[in-house]
Design a protein around this motif. Structure first.
Motif, PDB file in Angstrom:
ATOM      1  N   VAL B 158       0.851  -1.196   0.000  1.00  0.00           N
ATOM      2  CA  VAL B 158       0.000   0.000   0.000  1.00  0.00           C
ATOM      3  C   VAL B 158       0.886   1.245   0.000  1.00  0.00           C
ATOM      4  N   ARG B 159       1.887   1.212   0.826  1.00  0.00           N
ATOM      5  CA  ARG B 159       2.780   2.377   0.952  1.00  0.00           C
ATOM      6  C   ARG B 159       3.458   2.682  -0.388  1.00  0.00           C
ATOM      7  N   SER B 160       4.044   1.659  -1.024  1.00  0.00           N
ATOM      8  CA  SER B 160       4.769   1.927  -2.270  1.00  0.00           C
ATOM      9  C   SER B 160       3.799   2.317  -3.394  1.00  0.00           C
ATOM     10  N   ALA B 161       2.626   1.680  -3.413  1.00  0.00           N
ATOM     11  CA  ALA B 161       1.656   2.019  -4.465  1.00  0.00           C
ATOM     12  C   ALA B 161       1.119   3.432  -4.259  1.00  0.00           C
ATOM     13  N   TRP B 162       0.934   3.814  -2.986  1.00  0.00           N
ATOM     14  CA  TRP B 162       0.435   5.164  -2.680  1.00  0.00           C
ATOM     15  C   TRP B 162       1.459   6.208  -3.135  1.00  0.00           C
ATOM     16  N   GLU B 163       2.697   5.900  -2.865  1.00  0.00           N
ATOM     17  CA  GLU B 163       3.786   6.815  -3.222  1.00  0.00           C
ATOM     18  C   GLU B 163       3.806   7.029  -4.744  1.00  0.00           C
ATOM     19  N   GLU B 164       3.578   5.949  -5.451  1.00  0.00           N
ATOM     20  CA  GLU B 164       3.587   6.046  -6.911  1.00  0.00           C
ATOM     21  C   GLU B 164       2.328   6.767  -7.402  1.00  0.00           C
ATOM     22  N   TRP B 165       1.207   6.460  -6.774  1.00  0.00           N
ATOM     23  CA  TRP B 165      -0.074   7.038  -7.205  1.00  0.00           C
ATOM     24  C   TRP B 165      -0.157   8.523  -6.932  1.00  0.00           C
ATOM     25  N   ARG B 166       0.344   8.919  -5.741  1.00  0.00           N
ATOM     26  CA  ARG B 166       0.220  10.314  -5.317  1.00  0.00           C
ATOM     27  C   ARG B 166       1.492  11.118  -5.565  1.00  0.00           C
ATOM     28  N   GLY B 167       2.566  10.421  -5.948  1.00  0.00           N
ATOM     29  CA  GLY B 167       3.843  11.106  -6.120  1.00  0.00           C
ATOM     30  C   GLY B 167       4.484  11.457  -4.796  1.00  0.00           C
ATOM     31  N   GLY B 168       4.100  10.785  -3.742  1.00  0.00           N
ATOM     32  CA  GLY B 168       4.667  11.024  -2.417  1.00  0.00           C
ATOM     33  C   GLY B 168       3.796  10.381  -1.364  1.00  0.00           C
ATOM     34  N   GLU B 170       2.072  12.022   0.956  1.00  0.00           N
ATOM     35  CA  GLU B 170       1.114  12.982   1.506  1.00  0.00           C
ATOM     36  C   GLU B 170      -0.256  12.322   1.680  1.00  0.00           C
ATOM     37  N   PRO B 171      -0.865  12.478   2.853  1.00  0.00           N
ATOM     38  CA  PRO B 171      -2.203  11.896   3.024  1.00  0.00           C
ATOM     39  C   PRO B 171      -3.291  12.740   2.355  1.00  0.00           C
ATOM     40  N   ILE B 172      -4.430  12.159   2.161  1.00  0.00           N
ATOM     41  CA  ILE B 172      -5.614  12.897   1.719  1.00  0.00           C
ATOM     42  C   ILE B 172      -6.363  13.299   2.982  1.00  0.00           C
ATOM     43  N   ILE B 173      -6.589  14.606   3.134  1.00  0.00           N
ATOM     44  CA  ILE B 173      -7.246  15.121   4.343  1.00  0.00           C
ATOM     45  C   ILE B 173      -8.650  15.613   3.969  1.00  0.00           C
ATOM     46  N   LEU B 228      -6.567   2.715   4.690  1.00  0.00           N
ATOM     47  CA  LEU B 228      -5.747   3.919   4.556  1.00  0.00           C
ATOM     48  C   LEU B 228      -5.854   4.804   5.790  1.00  0.00           C
ATOM     49  N   GLU B 229      -7.038   4.826   6.395  1.00  0.00           N
ATOM     50  CA  GLU B 229      -7.188   5.611   7.629  1.00  0.00           C
ATOM     51  C   GLU B 229      -6.291   5.040   8.715  1.00  0.00           C
ATOM     52  N   LYS B 230      -6.194   3.720   8.732  1.00  0.00           N
ATOM     53  CA  LYS B 230      -5.334   3.060   9.723  1.00  0.00           C
ATOM     54  C   LYS B 230      -3.874   3.458   9.523  1.00  0.00           C
ATOM     55  N   PHE B 231      -3.479   3.588   8.274  1.00  0.00           N
ATOM     56  CA  PHE B 231      -2.092   3.952   7.958  1.00  0.00           C
ATOM     57  C   PHE B 231      -1.858   5.460   8.022  1.00  0.00           C
ATOM     58  N   GLY B 232      -2.895   6.234   8.247  1.00  0.00           N
ATOM     59  CA  GLY B 232      -2.748   7.681   8.292  1.00  0.00           C
ATOM     60  C   GLY B 232      -2.604   8.298   6.912  1.00  0.00           C
ATOM     61  N   LEU B 233      -2.925   7.552   5.878  1.00  0.00           N
ATOM     62  CA  LEU B 233      -2.818   8.093   4.522  1.00  0.00           C
ATOM     63  C   LEU B 233      -4.117   8.767   4.087  1.00  0.00           C
ATOM     64  N   LYS B 237      -9.018  15.071   9.562  1.00  0.00           N
ATOM     65  CA  LYS B 237      -8.342  16.374   9.627  1.00  0.00           C
ATOM     66  C   LYS B 237      -6.844  16.145   9.808  1.00  0.00           C
ATOM     67  N   LYS B 238      -6.078  17.186   9.598  1.00  0.00           N
ATOM     68  CA  LYS B 238      -4.633  17.020   9.545  1.00  0.00           C
ATOM     69  C   LYS B 238      -4.052  16.498  10.848  1.00  0.00           C
ATOM     70  N   GLU B 239      -3.282  15.476  10.739  1.00  0.00           N
ATOM     71  CA  GLU B 239      -2.541  14.962  11.895  1.00  0.00           C
ATOM     72  C   GLU B 239      -1.315  14.249  11.358  1.00  0.00           C
ATOM     73  N   ALA B 240      -0.416  13.861  12.263  1.00  0.00           N
ATOM     74  CA  ALA B 240       0.836  13.244  11.828  1.00  0.00           C
ATOM     75  C   ALA B 240       0.556  11.897  11.173  1.00  0.00           C
ATOM     76  N   SER B 241       1.239  11.651  10.036  1.00  0.00           N
ATOM     77  CA  SER B 241       1.108  10.364   9.347  1.00  0.00           C
ATOM     78  C   SER B 241       2.070   9.364   9.957  1.00  0.00           C
ATOM     79  N   LEU B 242       1.731   8.137   9.852  1.00  0.00           N
ATOM     80  CA  LEU B 242       2.626   7.056  10.327  1.00  0.00           C
ATOM     81  C   LEU B 242       3.954   7.106   9.604  1.00  0.00           C
ATOM     82  N   PHE B 243       3.923   7.652   8.390  1.00  0.00           N
ATOM     83  CA  PHE B 243       5.136   7.607   7.563  1.00  0.00           C
ATOM     84  C   PHE B 243       5.952   8.889   7.686  1.00  0.00           C
ATOM     85  N   ASP B 244       5.506   9.833   8.515  1.00  0.00           N
ATOM     86  CA  ASP B 244       6.273  11.088   8.677  1.00  0.00           C
ATOM     87  C   ASP B 244       7.622  10.793   9.273  1.00  0.00           C
TER      88      ASP B 244
END
Lengths: 127, 244
Positions: B158-168, B170-173, B228-233, B237-244
């Motif tokens: 999920v993490r690598s696919a998200w990075e490719e899909w979103r270009g980083g 960054e979570p969707i808030i 994705l909510e579990k992963f903080g992606l 509302k804005k909060e720290a992501s697991l991947f920060d």
């Protein structure tokens, strides 16, 4: 190993899995729905048409004639062959019925030789 | 009715799902991009007999998705979920298969046939579990759902696919989405109705936003939004992501 007669569905499922193909993938290859294929494999519906059985056997590298017989179907070309010789061909089949596999192989070989000698394709070329 | 099953923590369930993916990778091929090949895992790796059939009629229940027979090494999915006939059910079909794989991996060793259990009819044995959509979730069903989510949407993939899909990463808030109303309207139109509950509107907007990503994994937008909510992606509302 005791060799109990398997159903068409069982043979199909075993052959499919031996090739490493999933139910859904194989259904797609044959052009039928996975639900229908599943029902065929479970012997819950009649086996597919001879044409489909032929396609399935070819895809899985099995004998189309063997599978067609197992499915209780008649190979598609047979009715035409019999209709061309409506008396002689059933007689030949009746005579050949009961021969061993080895005898049938010899008979087939003989027929092949006769056809080769008779140059099939020549006008009015009887066997 | 069923034998007592141990309580399984979420991280234990996640480890079991990761182990299954690793086994599959070793014996077949590594999964480097989505979707997770759940049909192959079920039939070719776990070697479970798999069928698609009319389970609703078989069990006389209108909300059956799947069933598993431990002794027969067999699972079945209801024909209403056949993705070739009902493309909109593809996500549910995959999740049901993964759910049954969860029962197989987590519960079969602890399962004992209830005393005096009889066959359904004509020698058709009773399944070990019948999995339904509207039934109140028993702990075993919750565990199998959790396993399914971990199996189909593993963290690293999920993490690598998200990075490719979103270009980083960054979570969707939700609170920062500029086009929330349009998304909500589009989603209401798509579903032909709304989702109740205090978070229903937010859920729908987020699911509309992550649907293309869910399609990559061939899971439902709802299942992906929850993961994705579990992963903080995805967040309200804005909060720290697991991947920060």
């Amino acid at each position: 190993m005791s060799k109990k007669r398997q159903t068409f569905g069982q043979v199909l499922r075993e052959a499919r899995l031996a090739k490493g193909i999933t139910l859904r993938k194989f259904a797609e290859m044959v052009g039928i729905s996975p639900t229908y294929l599943s029902q065929v494999e479970q012997d819950n519906v009649d086996p597919p048409t001879a044409e489909r059985v032929h396609k399935m056997a070819n895809l899985l590298g099995a004998s189309a004639d063997e599978w067609t017989a197992l499915a209780g179907r008649v190979p598609e070309d047979l009715p035409g062959i019999i209709q061309k010789e409506p008396t002689a061909m059933p007689e030949l089949l009746r005579e050949a019925s009961g021969l061993t596999a080895e005898q049938l192989r010899a008979l087939r070989e003989k027929a092949r030789q006769m056809k080769a000698q008779g140059k099939p394709g020549a006008e009015g070329g009887d066997v | 009715m069923k034998s007592s099953l141990p309580f399984l923590r979420e991280d234990v369930i996640e480890s079991e799902a990761e182990m299954l993916l690793a086994e599959y990778g070793r014996e077949h091929e590594g999964i480097i991009c989505p979707p997770v090949p759940i049909d192959e895992i079920i039939e070719l790796h776990l070697k479970l007999e798999f069928e698609i059939r009319d389970l609703r009629t078989l069990f006389g229940l209108g909300d059956v998705h799947g069933a598993i027979w431990f002794l027969e090494r067999r699972i079945a999915v209801d024909e209403q979920l056949d993705p070739a006939r009902h493309p909109g059910k593809r996500g549910r079909y995959h999740f049901t298969l993964a759910h049954e794989a969860g029962h197989w991996r987590l519960h079969r060793k602890h399962y004992t046939v209830p005393e005096g259990q009889k066959d359904l009819f004509d020698g058709e044995p009773k399944p070990s579990y019948i999995c339904r959509s509207t039934e109140k979730k028993l702990p075993v069903e919750w565990q199998a759902d959790c396993f399914a989510a971990c199996l189909l949407m593993p963290y690293k993939l999920v993490r690598s696919a998200w990075e490719e899909w979103r270009g980083g990463l960054e979570p969707i808030i939700l609170s920062e989405m500029p086009d929330r109303r349009q998304r909500l309207q589009a989603e209401l139109l798509r579903r032909g109705g709304g989702k109740s509950g205090p978070d229903g509107e937010g859920d729908m907007i987020l699911e509309n936003a992550v649907r293309p990503f869910a399609d990559l994994f061939q899971v439902s937008a709802e299942a992906m939004r929850i993961r994705l909510e579990k992963f903080g992606l995805v967040a309200r509302k804005k909060e720290a992501s697991l991947f920060d």
